[in-house]
Scaffold this motif. Structure first.
Motif, PDB file in Angstrom:
ATOM      1  N   ILE A 252       0.830  -1.197   0.000  1.00 50.99           N
ATOM      2  CA  ILE A 252       0.000   0.000   0.000  1.00 50.99           C
ATOM      3  C   ILE A 252       0.870   1.254   0.000  1.00 50.99           C
ATOM      4  O   ILE A 252       1.814   1.368   0.772  1.00 50.99           O
ATOM      5  CB  ILE A 252      -0.925   0.014   1.237  1.00 50.99           C
ATOM      6  CG1 ILE A 252      -1.910  -1.152   1.186  1.00 50.99           C
ATOM      7  CG2 ILE A 252      -1.669   1.347   1.353  1.00 50.99           C
ATOM      8  CD1 ILE A 252      -2.661  -1.359   2.491  1.00 50.99           C
ATOM      9  N   VAL A 253       0.539   2.193  -0.876  1.00 47.78           N
ATOM     10  CA  VAL A 253       1.070   3.548  -0.801  1.00 47.78           C
ATOM     11  C   VAL A 253      -0.090   4.443  -0.391  1.00 47.78           C
ATOM     12  O   VAL A 253      -1.109   4.530  -1.092  1.00 47.78           O
ATOM     13  CB  VAL A 253       1.667   4.015  -2.139  1.00 47.78           C
ATOM     14  CG1 VAL A 253       2.025   5.506  -2.065  1.00 47.78           C
ATOM     15  CG2 VAL A 253       2.892   3.196  -2.491  1.00 47.78           C
ATOM     16  N   TYR A 254       0.051   5.069   0.766  1.00 46.11           N
ATOM     17  CA  TYR A 254      -1.010   5.935   1.284  1.00 46.11           C
ATOM     18  C   TYR A 254      -0.665   7.381   0.959  1.00 46.11           C
ATOM     19  O   TYR A 254       0.449   7.841   1.228  1.00 46.11           O
ATOM     20  CB  TYR A 254      -1.147   5.761   2.790  1.00 46.11           C
ATOM     21  CG  TYR A 254      -2.106   6.739   3.431  1.00 46.11           C
ATOM     22  CD1 TYR A 254      -3.471   6.654   3.208  1.00 46.11           C
ATOM     23  CD2 TYR A 254      -1.628   7.763   4.258  1.00 46.11           C
ATOM     24  CE1 TYR A 254      -4.353   7.556   3.781  1.00 46.11           C
ATOM     25  CE2 TYR A 254      -2.509   8.672   4.846  1.00 46.11           C
ATOM     26  CZ  TYR A 254      -3.864   8.557   4.608  1.00 46.11           C
ATOM     27  OH  TYR A 254      -4.733   9.459   5.182  1.00 46.11           O
ATOM     28  N   ALA A 255      -1.615   8.115   0.369  1.00 47.12           N
ATOM     29  CA  ALA A 255      -1.374   9.512  -0.015  1.00 47.12           C
ATOM     30  C   ALA A 255      -2.419  10.418   0.614  1.00 47.12           C
ATOM     31  O   ALA A 255      -3.624  10.152   0.532  1.00 47.12           O
ATOM     32  CB  ALA A 255      -1.402   9.663  -1.532  1.00 47.12           C
ATOM     33  N   SER A 256      -1.951  11.483   1.237  1.00 45.76           N
ATOM     34  CA  SER A 256      -2.835  12.491   1.812  1.00 45.76           C
ATOM     35  C   SER A 256      -2.135  13.835   1.761  1.00 45.76           C
ATOM     36  O   SER A 256      -0.954  13.945   2.101  1.00 45.76           O
ATOM     37  CB  SER A 256      -3.181  12.152   3.263  1.00 45.76           C
ATOM     38  OG  SER A 256      -3.841  13.240   3.884  1.00 45.76           O
ATOM     39  N   LEU A 257      -2.875  14.858   1.334  1.00 49.20           N
ATOM     40  CA  LEU A 257      -2.335  16.217   1.315  1.00 49.20           C
ATOM     41  C   LEU A 257      -2.914  17.055   2.443  1.00 49.20           C
ATOM     42  O   LEU A 257      -2.938  18.286   2.376  1.00 49.20           O
ATOM     43  CB  LEU A 257      -2.598  16.878  -0.044  1.00 49.20           C
ATOM     44  CG  LEU A 257      -1.949  16.179  -1.245  1.00 49.20           C
ATOM     45  CD1 LEU A 257      -2.236  16.945  -2.524  1.00 49.20           C
ATOM     46  CD2 LEU A 257      -0.449  16.021  -1.038  1.00 49.20           C
ATOM     47  N   GLY A 258      -3.390  16.397   3.496  1.00 52.52           N
ATOM     48  CA  GLY A 258      -3.793  17.091   4.709  1.00 52.52           C
ATOM     49  C   GLY A 258      -5.232  17.538   4.708  1.00 52.52           C
ATOM     50  O   GLY A 258      -6.055  17.117   3.890  1.00 52.52           O
ATOM     51  N   THR A 259      -5.542  18.449   5.648  1.00 48.74           N
ATOM     52  CA  THR A 259      -6.918  18.882   5.858  1.00 48.74           C
ATOM     53  C   THR A 259      -7.197  20.293   5.358  1.00 48.74           C
ATOM     54  O   THR A 259      -8.345  20.706   5.285  1.00 48.74           O
ATOM     55  CB  THR A 259      -7.250  18.838   7.362  1.00 48.74           C
ATOM     56  OG1 THR A 259      -6.257  19.591   8.074  1.00 48.74           O
ATOM     57  CG2 THR A 259      -7.264  17.419   7.877  1.00 48.74           C
ATOM     58  N   LEU A 286      -8.785  12.171   0.224  1.00 49.32           N
ATOM     59  CA  LEU A 286      -8.934  13.382  -0.576  1.00 49.32           C
ATOM     60  C   LEU A 286      -9.060  14.658   0.243  1.00 49.32           C
ATOM     61  O   LEU A 286      -8.620  15.719  -0.174  1.00 49.32           O
ATOM     62  CB  LEU A 286     -10.161  13.245  -1.488  1.00 49.32           C
ATOM     63  CG  LEU A 286     -10.026  12.179  -2.570  1.00 49.32           C
ATOM     64  CD1 LEU A 286     -11.384  11.859  -3.167  1.00 49.32           C
ATOM     65  CD2 LEU A 286      -9.064  12.653  -3.656  1.00 49.32           C
ATOM     66  N   GLY A 287      -9.664  14.597   1.411  1.00 46.32           N
ATOM     67  CA  GLY A 287      -9.862  15.809   2.193  1.00 46.32           C
ATOM     68  C   GLY A 287     -11.094  16.572   1.747  1.00 46.32           C
ATOM     69  O   GLY A 287     -11.685  16.313   0.696  1.00 46.32           O
ATOM     70  N   GLN A 288     -11.473  17.564   2.555  1.00 39.64           N
ATOM     71  CA  GLN A 288     -12.751  18.240   2.387  1.00 39.64           C
ATOM     72  C   GLN A 288     -12.936  18.890   1.029  1.00 39.64           C
ATOM     73  O   GLN A 288     -13.858  18.585   0.291  1.00 39.64           O
ATOM     74  CB  GLN A 288     -12.930  19.290   3.486  1.00 39.64           C
ATOM     75  CG  GLN A 288     -14.226  20.079   3.386  1.00 39.64           C
ATOM     76  CD  GLN A 288     -14.383  21.063   4.528  1.00 39.64           C
ATOM     77  OE1 GLN A 288     -13.705  20.965   5.533  1.00 39.64           O
ATOM     78  NE2 GLN A 288     -15.275  22.013   4.369  1.00 39.64           N
ATOM     79  N   TRP A 289     -12.033  19.819   0.661  1.00 41.42           N
ATOM     80  CA  TRP A 289     -12.296  20.618  -0.534  1.00 41.42           C
ATOM     81  C   TRP A 289     -12.029  19.839  -1.819  1.00 41.42           C
ATOM     82  O   TRP A 289     -12.721  20.007  -2.807  1.00 41.42           O
ATOM     83  CB  TRP A 289     -11.482  21.899  -0.477  1.00 41.42           C
ATOM     84  CG  TRP A 289     -12.021  22.821   0.556  1.00 41.42           C
ATOM     85  CD1 TRP A 289     -13.154  23.582   0.473  1.00 41.42           C
ATOM     86  CD2 TRP A 289     -11.497  23.059   1.857  1.00 41.42           C
ATOM     87  NE1 TRP A 289     -13.354  24.280   1.634  1.00 41.42           N
ATOM     88  CE2 TRP A 289     -12.349  23.989   2.502  1.00 41.42           C
ATOM     89  CE3 TRP A 289     -10.379  22.593   2.540  1.00 41.42           C
ATOM     90  CZ2 TRP A 289     -12.119  24.449   3.795  1.00 41.42           C
ATOM     91  CZ3 TRP A 289     -10.154  23.054   3.821  1.00 41.42           C
ATOM     92  CH2 TRP A 289     -11.013  23.964   4.440  1.00 41.42           C
TER      93      TRP A 289
END
Length: 434
Positions: A252-259, A286-289
């Motif tokens: 798994i590669v987990y990707a997040s650009l924060g909140t 993906l986050g909110q926006w």
């Protein structure tokens, strides 16, 4: 004891503070989050009580409007951020002091980013500790440690670097000057002496730091005690829904650009394209926006979700691609997960510089993101034994540091030590015997 918590109304800071609050509640203390109306749900989720401040200035819905404005950093949003901080300063000093007295609080836990703690303490006689939920913002007169928010290297005895770093700290102090000025207007009206600079707002009793020394640059000067505890994590159940059955067994590669700074489609598309040609399964939070602004169509059919159970996924991930927010970086390292950092804003370039310095991952600046660069960086993070050894060593250091348990221990120790003398001199460092 009865504690009050003061921190910025953003998830990255609230998560850590609420974890500390939960641990203190488990130990039998009463804990209150002093915040604007929009963060009441964080108090509820954190199992702490809530006291509203700034109701007139920050009605329900004000936070989402503000965060939506500042998620893309430019001169206009920086100005809006300063205006928000000045308004928050007055509301928090005024209503925070009133809440401390009406709730009969014994002590305050104040995020380093909130300069109001000293003024509230001066008005009420209640002591406070500073809590660091990202980078330590305190200056370093030696110039050894660079200023926050910049991807600079430590001085390491090199004169030119140290001069540069000292100048950088002065620039950062000047950026905080409008908040100091606003605070001094409030203090003058209430008969308190002026603050010379914003660093006077950091507690002389010390700072609880969510990093460990292995990923933080060494400092030449320390004016106050520093308690390195590592990230504030606990065993709370994560109720974020996730399609676990869709994981297919590949690494798994987990990707997040924060909140906050999440709507970076070209970066997400490059991450997806890079992973599409690797023997991995990409999971994107993906986050909110980002989740709200357009239909999700990323290359390679990654598993995309609005929000993810981050800790559980990091425990399984072979690598994490991140914006280099302090929480995600430390959570990944606490699970032995190497990093690919794409710093977007705020203190993220400085945190990414520490990731590279510690050897626990690679950094790809957002302006240099390409499919090829990211593919190489992700593959290297997963396969390179030197990175793996550094990550494993730092994971052990984080475990040894103690996390939220160590943070709560330090909090109890500090405030227990000064309790007999609180009425005379609540903020005297000499009264603390650690």
């Amino acid at each position: 004891m009865r504690f009050g918590i003061i921190c910025p109304p953003v998830p990255g800071h609230l998560y850590g503070m609420m974890t500390i609050g939960r641990e203190l509640r488990r130990r039998g203390h009463d804990v209150y989050l002093l915040g604007i109306t929009d963060v009441a749900s964080h108090a509820s989720n954190g199992y702490v009580d809530f006291a509203a401040i700034g109701i007139a200035e920050f009605p329900a819905g004000a936070l989402d409007s503000y965060l939506n404005t500042i998620r893309n950093v430019n001169l206009l949003t920086i100005r809006k951020g300063i205006d928000w901080a000045r308004t928050m300063c007055v509301a928090l000093c005024r209503d925070g002091a009133a809440a401390v007295e009406s709730l009969d609080l014994d002590a305050l836990l104040v995020d380093q980013c909130q300069t109001e703690g000293k003024t509230i303490a001066d008005l009420t006689g209640v002591p406070y500790l500073s809590i660091c939920n990202a980078l330590n913002l305190e200056g370093d007169e030696s110039g050894e440690a660079p200023p926050p928010f910049l991807p600079w290297t430590p001085g390491e005895g090199i004169a030119a670097r140290r001069i540069r770093n000292r100048l950088g700290h002065r620039v950062f102090a000047s950026m905080m000057a409008p908040i100091v000025s606003q605070t001094n207007e409030f203090r003058k009206a209430r008969g308190l002496s002026n603050l010379r600079n914003w660093e006077e707002c950091i507690s002389p009793l010390g700072t609880i730091n969510n990093l460990t020394q292995g990923i933080d640059f060494l400092r030449g000067t320390n004016k106050r005690p520093m308690f390195y505890t590592g990230p504030y994590l606990d065993e709370r159940p994560n109720e974020t829904p996730f399609p676990w059955e869709q994981l297919d067994g590949r690494p798994i590669v987990y990707a997040s650009l924060g909140t906050l700074h999440t709507a970076k489609w070209h970066i997400l598309e490059s991450i997806a394209s890079a992973c599409a040609t690797l023997p991995v399964q990409l999971v994107v939070s993906l986050g909110q926006w980002t989740n709200e602004c357009k239909t999700i169509q990323l290359p390679g059919d990654p598993l995309t979700v609005p929000y993810a159970p981050q800790l559980a996924l990091l425990a399984r991930a072979a690598a994490a691609v991140t914006h280099a927010g302090a929480n995600t970086v430390m959570e990944a390292l606490s699970h032995g997960c190497p990093l690919v950092a794409i710093p977007l804003a705020s203190d993220q370039p400085a945190i990414a510089a520490r990731v590279a310095w510690a050897g626990v991952g690679l950094v790809v600046p957002p302006g240099k993101v390409t499919n090829t660069r990211l593919r190489t960086a992700i593959s290297t993070a997963i396969k390179q034994s030197r990175i793996r050894l550094k990550v494993d060593a730092l994971r052990q250091e984080i475990l040894d540091a103690g996390g939220v348990v160590a943070a709560a221990n330090a909090i109890e120790t500090v405030f227990t030590a000064i309790a007999p003398a609180t009425n005379d001199s609540p903020q005297s460092v000499n009264q603390v015997n650690l």
